[in-house]
Design an enzyme around this catalytic site. Structure first.
Site, PDB file in Angstrom:
ATOM      1  N   HIS A  83       0.879  -1.353   0.071  1.00 29.38           N
ATOM      2  CA  HIS A  83       0.156   0.033  -0.264  1.00 29.38           C
ATOM      3  C   HIS A  83       0.796   1.277  -0.156  1.00 29.38           C
ATOM      4  CE1 HIS A  83       0.896  -0.947   4.277  1.00 29.38           C
ATOM      5  NE2 HIS A  83       0.837   0.420   4.247  1.00 29.38           N
ATOM      6  N   SER A 143      10.559   0.596  -4.748  1.00 31.02           N
ATOM      7  CA  SER A 143      10.579   1.362  -5.916  1.00 31.02           C
ATOM      8  C   SER A 143      12.112   1.484  -6.268  1.00 31.02           C
ATOM      9  CB  SER A 143       9.858   2.341  -5.647  1.00 31.02           C
ATOM     10  OG  SER A 143      10.125   3.496  -7.141  1.00 31.02           O
ATOM     11  N   TYR A 193       7.446  10.735  -1.711  1.00 30.53           N
ATOM     12  CA  TYR A 193       7.302   9.254  -1.960  1.00 30.53           C
ATOM     13  C   TYR A 193       8.782   8.531  -1.917  1.00 30.53           C
ATOM     14  CZ  TYR A 193       6.830   5.065  -4.973  1.00 30.53           C
ATOM     15  OH  TYR A 193       6.521   4.000  -5.280  1.00 30.53           O
ATOM     16  N   SER A 247      11.445   9.363  -0.615  1.00 32.78           N
ATOM     17  CA  SER A 247      11.982   9.138   0.732  1.00 32.78           C
ATOM     18  C   SER A 247      11.324   8.019   1.474  1.00 32.78           C
ATOM     19  CB  SER A 247      11.607  10.523   1.515  1.00 32.78           C
ATOM     20  OG  SER A 247      12.169  11.644   0.886  1.00 32.78           O
ATOM     21  N   GLY A 250      10.532  -0.434 -11.365  1.00 29.97           N
ATOM     22  CA  GLY A 250      10.468   0.768 -12.239  1.00 29.97           C
ATOM     23  C   GLY A 250       8.829   1.256 -12.196  1.00 29.97           C
ATOM     24  N   SER A 280      -3.025   5.149 -11.619  1.00 28.74           N
ATOM     25  CA  SER A 280      -2.440   6.187 -10.860  1.00 28.74           C
ATOM     26  C   SER A 280      -1.174   6.697 -11.329  1.00 28.74           C
ATOM     27  CB  SER A 280      -2.582   5.824  -9.344  1.00 28.74           C
ATOM     28  OG  SER A 280      -1.733   4.930  -9.100  1.00 28.74           O
TER      29      SER A 280
END
EC number: 1.1.1.-
Length: 287
Positions: free
Chosen positions: A119, A169, A182, A184, A215, A221
């Site tokens: 999430h 990510s 994000y 961080s 990636g 979204s």
């Protein structure tokens, strides 16, 4: 060809062979009846994770904020072959919800074999505007709730010799623009769970941790956020989800999808000036 170019080419070849030959084989039957909790499962990668686990005959609990959407996903999971499928709405900005979700999953399934943490909270795609409060909130959702759920699930995962699968990510490995809050949280995830891998190994724990570096994936979204900012190929969410599942099932410490994320991580510190130029030139910025 200059010496450094030859060395670079050799390094790439060695790395490619090492990745291809060292990855253990995946047995789909190993997930039949497996007890799985997937977070962020109403849309995108999380939804695809739920469908793959269902197809493989797992027992599933899914969570996200929107109960009406989760109900639809659970219904489809049952049609696809899930032995059991349940859902529980939760807001991971609320610390008590993280505990309640794990407790609910353990009660419904009788324990856990996989905790799949996927999430994320919504965050604008823009130059940082100095909003520290948003970053603090996002750390709660994207990072601290992961820690809380892992802590709550560790005892049952220890008994089942289970796994924690962390969806992270490339932005948690390489510093890029427009998504600083994000990124961080993803750097924090990689640091914490990478360290926890070592601590559990030193304690001879039965629990494995898999960190999945992704990636650009073609979720709705993500595609909406990057529109007008970057022109890059997005890879299918259903393939990303299957890669995550395979990596977790084979207890890999780290997994990369798509292919370029591995090489970007491998060579990120070799040519810092070139790296930064490539990053900056990959984005469109109109002040």
């Amino acid at each position: 060809m200059k010496l450094y170019a030859k060395l670079l080419l050799c390094s790439i070849c060695v790395a490619f062979i090492a990745v291809r030959w060292s990855a253990p084989s995946f047995n789909e039957e190993s997930l039949k009846g497996a007890r799985v909790l997937v977070t962020g499962a109403s849309t995108g990668i999380g939804e695809q994770l739920a469908y793959h686990y269902a197809r493989l005959g797992a027992q599933i609990v899914i969570t996200a904020r929107r109960g009406n959407v989760l109900e639809q996903v659970v219904s489809k999971c049952r049609e696809m072959g899930a032995q059991k499928a349940f859902y529980i709405p939760a807001d991971m900005a609320n610390p008590s919800d993280a505990d309640l979700v794990v407790k609910y999953a353990i009660e419904q399934l009788g324990g856990l074999d996989y905790l799949v943490l996927n999430h994320i909270g919504p965050s604008p795609y823009q130059m940082w505007d100095g909003d520290v409060q948003h970053t603090r909130w996002l750390l709660e959702v994207n990072f601290l709730s992961y820690l809380q759920m892992a802590q709550k699930a560790l005892p049952t995962l220890e008994k089942s010799k289970g796994s924690i699968v962390v969806v992270s990510s490339l932005l948690g490995k390489i510093c890029g623009p427009f998504a600083l809050p994000y990124a961080s949280t993803k750097f924090a995830l990689n640091g914490f769970f990478g360290g926890l891998q070592n601590e559990l190994a030193m304690q001879k724990s039965n629990v494995s941790i898999t960190i999945c570096i992704l990636g650009l994936i073609d979720t709705d979204s993500a595609m909406e956020k990057i529109k007008g900012y970057i022109n890059m190929t997005a890879y299918p969410s259903h393939e990303a989800a299957l890669q995550i599942i395979q990596a977790g099932a084979t207890r890999q410490s780290e997994s990369f999808y798509p292919w370029y994320t591995f090489y970007a991580t491998l060579f990120r510190d070799w040519f810092p000036y070139l790296r930064d130029k490539v990053i900056q030139n990959s984005y469109t910025y109109n002040p």
